[in-house]
Design a protein around this motif. Structure first.
Motif, mmCIF file in Angstrom:
data_model
loop_
_atom_site.group_PDB
_atom_site.id
_atom_site.type_symbol
_atom_site.label_atom_id
_atom_site.label_comp_id
_atom_site.label_asym_id
_atom_site.label_seq_id
_atom_site.Cartn_x
_atom_site.Cartn_y
_atom_site.Cartn_z
ATOM 1 N N ALA A 82 87.125 11.435 133.138
ATOM 2 C CA ALA A 82 87.198 11.943 131.762
ATOM 3 C C ALA A 82 87.530 10.806 130.800
ATOM 4 O O ALA A 82 86.969 10.723 129.692
ATOM 5 C CB ALA A 82 88.246 13.052 131.662
ATOM 6 N N ALA A 83 88.428 9.912 131.223
ATOM 7 C CA ALA A 83 88.853 8.804 130.358
ATOM 8 C C ALA A 83 87.692 7.868 130.030
ATOM 9 O O ALA A 83 87.725 7.166 129.021
ATOM 10 C CB ALA A 83 89.988 8.034 131.028
ATOM 11 N N THR A 84 86.668 7.861 130.886
ATOM 12 C CA THR A 84 85.513 7.000 130.594
ATOM 13 C C THR A 84 84.344 7.833 130.047
ATOM 14 O O THR A 84 83.212 7.362 129.997
ATOM 15 C CB THR A 84 85.047 6.244 131.858
ATOM 16 O OG1 THR A 84 84.637 7.211 132.837
ATOM 17 C CG2 THR A 84 86.143 5.391 132.434
ATOM 18 N N GLY A 85 84.625 9.079 129.691
ATOM 19 C CA GLY A 85 83.620 9.897 129.028
ATOM 20 C C GLY A 85 82.711 10.675 129.956
ATOM 21 O O GLY A 85 81.693 11.204 129.512
ATOM 22 N N VAL A 86 83.063 10.764 131.265
ATOM 23 C CA VAL A 86 82.249 11.585 132.176
ATOM 24 C C VAL A 86 82.773 13.025 132.107
ATOM 25 O O VAL A 86 83.922 13.282 132.462
ATOM 26 C CB VAL A 86 82.313 11.075 133.633
ATOM 27 C CG1 VAL A 86 81.572 12.021 134.569
ATOM 28 C CG2 VAL A 86 81.733 9.668 133.732
ATOM 29 N N PRO A 87 81.936 13.960 131.637
ATOM 30 C CA PRO A 87 82.399 15.337 131.448
ATOM 31 C C PRO A 87 82.504 16.095 132.771
ATOM 32 O O PRO A 87 81.635 15.965 133.635
ATOM 33 C CB PRO A 87 81.300 15.957 130.581
ATOM 34 C CG PRO A 87 80.058 15.187 130.942
ATOM 35 C CD PRO A 87 80.498 13.795 131.310
ATOM 36 N N SER A 88 83.575 16.884 132.942
ATOM 37 C CA SER A 88 83.690 17.712 134.148
ATOM 38 C C SER A 88 84.297 19.057 133.780
ATOM 39 O O SER A 88 84.744 19.262 132.650
ATOM 40 C CB SER A 88 84.543 17.023 135.219
ATOM 41 O OG SER A 88 85.912 17.244 134.972
ATOM 42 N N HIS A 89 84.338 19.948 134.786
ATOM 43 C CA HIS A 89 84.915 21.272 134.577
ATOM 44 C C HIS A 89 86.445 21.249 134.658
ATOM 45 O O HIS A 89 87.103 22.233 134.355
ATOM 46 C CB HIS A 89 84.350 22.274 135.593
ATOM 47 C CG HIS A 89 84.802 22.023 137.002
ATOM 48 N ND1 HIS A 89 84.802 23.008 137.967
ATOM 49 C CD2 HIS A 89 85.264 20.906 137.611
ATOM 50 C CE1 HIS A 89 85.239 22.496 139.102
ATOM 51 N NE2 HIS A 89 85.533 21.230 138.914
ATOM 52 N N PHE A 90 87.003 20.111 135.058
ATOM 53 C CA PHE A 90 88.447 20.038 135.307
ATOM 54 C C PHE A 90 89.223 20.163 133.998
ATOM 55 O O PHE A 90 88.970 19.468 133.031
ATOM 56 C CB PHE A 90 88.773 18.702 135.977
ATOM 57 C CG PHE A 90 90.226 18.527 136.305
ATOM 58 C CD1 PHE A 90 90.786 19.182 137.391
ATOM 59 C CD2 PHE A 90 91.031 17.724 135.513
ATOM 60 C CE1 PHE A 90 92.136 19.039 137.683
ATOM 61 C CE2 PHE A 90 92.380 17.565 135.809
ATOM 62 C CZ PHE A 90 92.933 18.221 136.893
ATOM 63 N N VAL A 91 90.201 21.069 133.983
ATOM 64 C CA VAL A 91 91.044 21.247 132.792
ATOM 65 C C VAL A 91 92.425 20.648 133.043
ATOM 66 O O VAL A 91 92.942 19.881 132.243
ATOM 67 C CB VAL A 91 91.155 22.741 132.401
ATOM 68 C CG1 VAL A 91 92.071 22.922 131.192
ATOM 69 C CG2 VAL A 91 89.770 23.327 132.108
ATOM 70 N N GLY A 92 93.035 20.992 134.173
ATOM 71 C CA GLY A 92 94.356 20.423 134.461
ATOM 72 C C GLY A 92 94.933 20.997 135.743
ATOM 73 O O GLY A 92 94.502 22.055 136.215
#
Ligand code: UDP
Length: 240
Positions: free
Chosen positions: A62-72
């Motif tokens: 996510a930090a490098t801009g790869v989108p995923s379904h992960f929220v937390g």
């Protein structure tokens, strides 16, 4: 966030509904399976180890801009994710020849590949996940041309992030499997990464010794499976 009914029990995770129709809870169990579910076992600490590794890797992506379904992460064994409509194919990237590719083409495991090789497999335990190509996927309606392009592009971006991440920990990222889908609250938007990234779905070899640090320890009865998963976690900096 309220946890509601069980929706689906996979081989290593159970998925629960929540009070938000667009959010699900993924519960990582201690179960491990191989050979399309033919070999099964329970391993202490597997659920929480994989939940934590997945959360860490999805965070880095996510930090490098790869989108995923992960929220937390919700607790040791559970993470909140976006509900998704999944594409029924698995995307595999190989940096080193191993596993089914080594068998299929009669190439020695460990043969370095000049460039990453991308493969699609149809997701079907009953058919043993057969290899397929862009035409099978498009003509048989499993995904569109645009989605095929998005899966390849994101998978290569994941490689550009994760290969150096593991290399810095003295680990070769040999190959891995990714799955994609559309979040149910954005069904017409771009594909995002789903499922998980854990040692269950990749091959990780110690860069110096070649020791296997992934699910091949279970598939090939090498022992100390979770000890090695936790070694991977410690080396890449996952808080356990
Ligand atoms: N893989 C996976 N799920 C599958 C098939 C493969 O996670 O259903 C992963 C596997 O762990 C490895 C990579 O994808 O990291 C390539 O697997 P391969 O095609 O070599 O198949 P396998 O050795 O699992 O038969």
């Amino acid at each position: 966030m309220e946890k509601r009914q069980e929706l689906y029990k996979g081989k290593a995770k159970t998925v629960f509904a929540t009070d938000d129709p667009h959010r699900l809870i993924m519960h990582y169990r201690d179960d491990v399976s191989a050979f399309d579910g033919a070999k099964l076992a329970k391993l202490d600490l597997k659920g929480e180890t994989n939940n934590k590794i997945n959360a860490y890797v999805m965070g880095k992506l996510a930090a490098t801009g790869v989108p995923s379904h992960f929220v937390g992460m919700l607790d040791e064994r559970e993470s909140l994710v976006k509900a998704m409509k999944m594409v029924p194919v698995e995307c595999v990237v190989r940096n080193v020849c191993a596993g089914s590719m080594a068998k299929r083409y009669g190439i020695a495991e460990g043969t370095k590949l000049a460039e990453p090789i991308f493969e699609f497999f149809l997701k079907s335990d009953a058919l043993h996940d057969p290899l397929c190509n862009d035409d099978h996927i498009r003509v048989l309606g499993w995904a569109t041309l645009r989605e095929i392009g998005e899966m390849k592009a994101i998978t290569h971006r994941v490689n550009a992030v994760l290969k150096p991440l593991f290399a810095a920990a003295g680990i070769d990222l040999v190959d891995y499997k990714l799955e994609f889908g559309h979040p149910t609250d954005d069904p017409d938007g771009p594909l995002v990464l789903g499922d998980e990234f854990t040692p269950d779905g990749c091959r990780l070899w110690d860069a110096k010794t070649g020791e296997k640090l992934d699910k091949d320890r279970f598939r090939r009865d090498l022992g100390e499976v979770i000890e090695h998963y936790r070694e991977v976690a410690r080396r890449i900096g996952v808080p356990l």
